[in-house]
Motif scaffolding. Structure first.
Motif, PDB file in Angstrom:
ATOM      1  N   LEU A  21       0.823  -1.210   0.000  1.00 59.52           N
ATOM      2  CA  LEU A  21       0.000   0.000   0.000  1.00 59.52           C
ATOM      3  C   LEU A  21       0.860   1.265   0.000  1.00 59.52           C
ATOM      4  O   LEU A  21       0.637   2.172  -0.793  1.00 59.52           O
ATOM      5  N   THR A  22       1.860   1.336   0.873  1.00 61.46           N
ATOM      6  CA  THR A  22       2.687   2.544   0.948  1.00 61.46           C
ATOM      7  C   THR A  22       3.506   2.739  -0.323  1.00 61.46           C
ATOM      8  O   THR A  22       3.680   3.867  -0.770  1.00 61.46           O
ATOM      9  N   THR A  23       3.995   1.658  -0.916  1.00 64.51           N
ATOM     10  CA  THR A  23       4.744   1.789  -2.166  1.00 64.51           C
ATOM     11  C   THR A  23       3.843   2.351  -3.259  1.00 64.51           C
ATOM     12  O   THR A  23       4.241   3.263  -3.999  1.00 64.51           O
ATOM     13  N   ASP A  24       2.624   1.848  -3.351  1.00 66.09           N
ATOM     14  CA  ASP A  24       1.678   2.351  -4.351  1.00 66.09           C
ATOM     15  C   ASP A  24       1.340   3.817  -4.102  1.00 66.09           C
ATOM     16  O   ASP A  24       1.311   4.623  -5.036  1.00 66.09           O
ATOM     17  N   LEU A  25       1.100   4.181  -2.845  1.00 69.09           N
ATOM     18  CA  LEU A  25       0.777   5.578  -2.516  1.00 69.09           C
ATOM     19  C   LEU A  25       1.927   6.514  -2.852  1.00 69.09           C
ATOM     20  O   LEU A  25       1.718   7.586  -3.418  1.00 69.09           O
ATOM     21  N   TYR A  29       1.018   9.347  -5.397  1.00 70.13           N
ATOM     22  CA  TYR A  29       0.492  10.538  -4.729  1.00 70.13           C
ATOM     23  C   TYR A  29       1.587  11.240  -3.931  1.00 70.13           C
ATOM     24  O   TYR A  29       2.569  10.631  -3.556  1.00 70.13           O
ATOM     25  N   ASP A  30       1.357  12.535  -3.651  1.00 69.87           N
ATOM     26  CA  ASP A  30       2.311  13.305  -2.873  1.00 69.87           C
ATOM     27  C   ASP A  30       1.708  13.917  -1.618  1.00 69.87           C
ATOM     28  O   ASP A  30       2.445  14.383  -0.763  1.00 69.87           O
ATOM     29  N   VAL A  31       0.397  13.970  -1.487  1.00 69.78           N
ATOM     30  CA  VAL A  31      -0.239  14.648  -0.361  1.00 69.78           C
ATOM     31  C   VAL A  31      -1.138  13.658   0.372  1.00 69.78           C
ATOM     32  O   VAL A  31      -1.932  12.962  -0.242  1.00 69.78           O
ATOM     33  N   ILE A  32      -0.964  13.589   1.694  1.00 67.12           N
ATOM     34  CA  ILE A  32      -1.835  12.741   2.513  1.00 67.12           C
ATOM     35  C   ILE A  32      -2.395  13.576   3.656  1.00 67.12           C
ATOM     36  O   ILE A  32      -1.828  14.595   4.030  1.00 67.12           O
ATOM     37  N   GLU A  33      -3.497  13.123   4.198  1.00 64.21           N
ATOM     38  CA  GLU A  33      -4.100  13.787   5.351  1.00 64.21           C
ATOM     39  C   GLU A  33      -3.468  13.212   6.613  1.00 64.21           C
ATOM     40  O   GLU A  33      -3.307  12.008   6.748  1.00 64.21           O
ATOM     41  N   LEU A  62       5.684   5.295   4.960  1.00 63.69           N
ATOM     42  CA  LEU A  62       5.484   6.380   4.002  1.00 63.69           C
ATOM     43  C   LEU A  62       6.674   7.338   4.011  1.00 63.69           C
ATOM     44  O   LEU A  62       7.153   7.752   2.949  1.00 63.69           O
ATOM     45  N   GLU A  63       7.146   7.682   5.209  1.00 61.20           N
ATOM     46  CA  GLU A  63       8.249   8.635   5.322  1.00 61.20           C
ATOM     47  C   GLU A  63       9.526   8.109   4.670  1.00 61.20           C
ATOM     48  O   GLU A  63      10.155   8.812   3.876  1.00 61.20           O
TER      49      GLU A  63
END
Length: 130
Positions: A21-25, A29-33, A62-63
């Protein structure tokens, strides 16, 4: 199967899912809540599910994956994002959680609460990266 082996299997499945999931995100994408999981844990209906979801591990992955792929992780606070009109910027005040749609008292724009919050988060993220 022993209990320890079963628990290890579940932990490995969760970790594998988080990695995928994190690799795909990070790739897409670049912005998360930024969710305040500590506040969410106060809801006794959600606490166990949130604890099982490994939010801290998710954020850590993610980081480091953003750094790994050369991406910038922009964390946007969700504070007041569902209150502020994404069209004019007017803060319409607190709303009960069961209010899913509202109309801005300033510009009369009709909003879906979640979509409005998502637009505000995107705008804050884009402003943060310039």
């Amino acid at each position: 199967m022993t209990k320890a082996r079963y628990q290890a299997k579940i932990a490995n499945q969760r970790k594998d899912y988080l990695h995928k999931l994190t690799t795909d995100l990070v790739k897409n994408y670049d912005v998360i809540e930024d969710l305040k999981t500590k506040n969410l844990m106060h809801n006794h209906h959600l606490a166990k599910s949130i604890a099982n979801a490994s939010w801290y591990q998710f954020r850590t992955m993610l980081e480091y994956k953003c750094a790994w792929y050369g991406k910038q992780l922009v964390v946007v606070s969700a504070r007041n994002t569902s209150r502020i009109c994404s069209a004019c910027g007017h803060n319409d005040g607190a709303k009960l959680l069961d209010i899913r749609e509202w109309t801005c008292s300033e510009c009369r724009t009709h909003h879906d609460r979640d979509i409005n919050a998502a637009v505000n988060i995107l705008n804050c993220g884009l402003k943060a990266i310039g």
